[in-house]
Design an enzyme around this catalytic site. Structure first.
Site, PDB file in Angstrom:
ATOM      1  N   ASP A   1     122.462  59.743  84.595  1.00  0.00           N
ATOM      2  CA  ASP A   1     121.812  58.540  84.086  1.00  0.00           C
ATOM      3  C   ASP A   1     120.509  58.918  83.395  1.00  0.00           C
ATOM      4  O   ASP A   1     120.056  60.058  83.490  1.00  0.00           O
ATOM      5  CB  ASP A   1     121.614  57.480  85.166  1.00  0.00           C
TER       6      ASP A   1
ATOM      7  N   TYR B   1     116.560  59.378  82.019  1.00  0.00           N
ATOM      8  CA  TYR B   1     115.264  59.605  82.649  1.00  0.00           C
ATOM      9  C   TYR B   1     114.627  58.251  82.960  1.00  0.00           C
ATOM     10  O   TYR B   1     114.721  57.308  82.175  1.00  0.00           O
ATOM     11  CB  TYR B   1     114.348  60.384  81.710  1.00  0.00           C
TER      12      TYR B   1
ATOM     13  N   HIS C   1     124.782  72.259  87.793  1.00  0.00           N
ATOM     14  CA  HIS C   1     123.847  71.447  87.016  1.00  0.00           C
ATOM     15  C   HIS C   1     122.608  72.277  86.660  1.00  0.00           C
ATOM     16  O   HIS C   1     122.202  73.150  87.442  1.00  0.00           O
ATOM     17  CB  HIS C   1     123.450  70.225  87.838  1.00  0.00           C
TER      18      HIS C   1
END
Length: 218
Positions: A61, A63, A185
């Protein structure tokens, strides 16, 4: 008529979930400070037309701090300091291509206009409240984007970084010769367990050149 994002939006806008999503967004933006600015929510479409698409990077999603979200996953506007994940992305690019310096800007528009779709799974967020819009319908919308790309395009590179992005792999049609790369990630919490040294940017360019397309100037 060739398929394009306008056709996609016209089709999705007729669905009940999308109508509900629009109503929720109107209320959220009226009542709270939300990011990105309304005009930038779908900017990933604007900068990367369907016909130009070569690579998909999936984020989670936007910042949630002021002035950071610009509608492209991991990207920030010119002049904004690099968030930690973006800094690690640039470090991996630097190491892939033996560059001496980081880019002057954290804006990834330069990637998008070369054919990189920078897609967050959730496209909006309340200020200082990560994940606040995760259950309002965005995941249906963005899963539909991945599904359409997977079925209507061939030879797309999908870069899936982290558990959340990897979970989207079931949406990718294995019959269309897509190139799927998975690793951890780029967050400081996980970059050292796979992302650093993964060479995804090099591997992407080798694949694009192999199928006769221009490489991405990362």
């Amino acid at each position: 008529m060739k398929y394009n994002w306008n056709i996609f939006l016209q089709q999705e806008s007729k669905k009940d979930y999308f109508k509900e999503l629009k109503e929720i967004l109107t209320l959220e933006y009226d009542k709270f400070v939300c990011y990105p600015d309304k005009s930038k929510i779908l900017s990933f479409f604007q900068y990367c037309p369907f016909s130009n698409l070569k690579v998909v990077i999936i984020g989670q999603d936007p910042y949630y701090k002021e002035n950071q979200a610009d509608g492209l996953c991991f990207s920030v506007p010119i002049g904004i300091p690099f968030p930690p994940s973006l800094r690690n992305i640039f470090l991996e690019v630097k190491n892939c291509f033996n560059r001496k310096f980081f880019p002057y800007s954290g804006s990834l528009i330069r990637w998008a206009i070369q054919g990189v779709l920078l897609l967050n799974s959730i496209l909006t967020v309340r200020k200082d409240s990560p994940g606040s819009h995760k259950n309002i319908g965005w995941r249906i919308f963005t899963d539909s984007i991945i599904h359409v790309i997977s079925n209507k395009k061939k030879n797309i590179v999908f870069l899936l970084w982290g558990k959340y992005a990897k979970e989207k792999s079931y949406l990718i049609n294995s019959d269309n010769n897509h190139y799927v790369l998975k690793t951890s990630h780029p967050s400081p919490f996980s970059a050292n367990i796979g992302f650093f040294g993964s060479k995804h940017f090099l591997k992407t360019n080798f694949f694009l050149q192999k199928i006769g397309l221009c490489y991405i100037c990362w």
